[in-house]
Design an enzyme around this catalytic site. Sequence first.
Site, PDB file in Angstrom:
ATOM      1  N   HIS A   1       6.712  -1.290  -6.604  1.00  0.00           N
ATOM      2  CA  HIS A   1       5.796  -1.095  -7.725  1.00  0.00           C
ATOM      3  C   HIS A   1       4.370  -0.812  -7.258  1.00  0.00           C
ATOM      4  O   HIS A   1       3.941  -1.266  -6.201  1.00  0.00           O
ATOM      5  CB  HIS A   1       5.770  -2.347  -8.603  1.00  0.00           C
ATOM      6  CG  HIS A   1       7.102  -2.693  -9.184  1.00  0.00           C
ATOM      7  ND1 HIS A   1       7.422  -3.954  -9.586  1.00  0.00           N
ATOM      8  CD2 HIS A   1       8.201  -1.935  -9.438  1.00  0.00           C
ATOM      9  CE1 HIS A   1       8.648  -3.976 -10.064  1.00  0.00           C
ATOM     10  NE2 HIS A   1       9.150  -2.762  -9.978  1.00  0.00           N
TER      11      HIS A   1
ATOM     12  N   LYS B   1      -3.308  -6.910  -3.872  1.00  0.00           N
ATOM     13  CA  LYS B   1      -2.563  -8.139  -4.166  1.00  0.00           C
ATOM     14  C   LYS B   1      -2.622  -9.079  -2.977  1.00  0.00           C
ATOM     15  O   LYS B   1      -2.531  -8.659  -1.832  1.00  0.00           O
ATOM     16  CB  LYS B   1      -1.101  -7.817  -4.480  1.00  0.00           C
ATOM     17  CG  LYS B   1      -0.933  -6.981  -5.723  1.00  0.00           C
ATOM     18  CD  LYS B   1       0.519  -6.600  -5.946  1.00  0.00           C
ATOM     19  CE  LYS B   1       0.639  -5.700  -7.162  1.00  0.00           C
ATOM     20  NZ  LYS B   1       1.983  -5.149  -7.287  1.00  0.00           N
TER      21      LYS B   1
ATOM     22  N   TYR C   1       1.081 -14.287  -6.867  1.00  0.00           N
ATOM     23  CA  TYR C   1       0.172 -13.290  -6.334  1.00  0.00           C
ATOM     24  C   TYR C   1      -1.062 -13.128  -7.202  1.00  0.00           C
ATOM     25  O   TYR C   1      -1.013 -13.253  -8.414  1.00  0.00           O
ATOM     26  CB  TYR C   1       0.855 -11.947  -6.085  1.00  0.00           C
ATOM     27  CG  TYR C   1       1.598 -11.333  -7.244  1.00  0.00           C
ATOM     28  CD1 TYR C   1       1.065 -10.258  -7.943  1.00  0.00           C
ATOM     29  CD2 TYR C   1       2.846 -11.801  -7.616  1.00  0.00           C
ATOM     30  CE1 TYR C   1       1.763  -9.670  -8.986  1.00  0.00           C
ATOM     31  CE2 TYR C   1       3.547 -11.218  -8.648  1.00  0.00           C
ATOM     32  CZ  TYR C   1       3.000 -10.155  -9.341  1.00  0.00           C
ATOM     33  OH  TYR C   1       3.687  -9.578 -10.382  1.00  0.00           O
TER      34      TYR C   1
ATOM     35  N   ASP D   1      13.837  -0.214 -12.064  1.00  0.00           N
ATOM     36  CA  ASP D   1      13.788  -0.019 -10.619  1.00  0.00           C
ATOM     37  C   ASP D   1      14.951   0.844 -10.132  1.00  0.00           C
ATOM     38  O   ASP D   1      14.787   1.658  -9.219  1.00  0.00           O
ATOM     39  CB  ASP D   1      13.782  -1.358  -9.887  1.00  0.00           C
ATOM     40  CG  ASP D   1      12.478  -2.124 -10.067  1.00  0.00           C
ATOM     41  OD1 ASP D   1      11.498  -1.539 -10.569  1.00  0.00           O
ATOM     42  OD2 ASP D   1      12.435  -3.315  -9.714  1.00  0.00           O
TER      43      ASP D   1
END
Length: 180
Positions: free
Chosen positions: A62, A71, A131, A167
């Site tokens: 992603h 991140k 995250y 996905d």
Amino acid sequence: MYFTPSPTLPEVIIVEPELFQDDRGFFMEMYHQEKFHEAGIKDSFVQDNRSRSRRGTIRGLHYQFGKPQGKLIWALSGEVFDVVVDIRKGSPLFGQWFGITLSGENKKGLYVPPDFAHGFCVLSEEAEFFYKCSDFYAPEDECCIRWNDPDLAIDWPVENPVISEKDANAPLLGEAELPS
């Protein structure tokens, strides 16, 4: 804290906290702005996320196109194989990937810069993933690349993964809309 550039993508930084442990348990800093800035990670983090996934799950690859997110990633419990891919057009490392095992046991973190794709697979029965993001999630800007793109040849350590429909149907790297 110790900050080490990954061997294949130097902008991706492995974070190893200093651990203070005794018979009561342990203490560690997961984020300290001044220390991260000294290590060259100057993102301002604006959103925290947490997820839980079961063994064999792959999430990713992603990224956000219009509002790219840096991140800072940790596996709080369990174990994951975390993957970062350089998707910057014109980068000499375009299409290269780096993978690392993050776990509640090894307590390593990973910094993923904006304009890199990210994904992970769960190696333990279950894993909790945390995250920090440098920009807010914008569903209209979310993009992904197929996890098993043969041009990337990521060596995922899982057979018969659990994949979301999004996905599974993601474009290959050569077909995806990418950052400049």
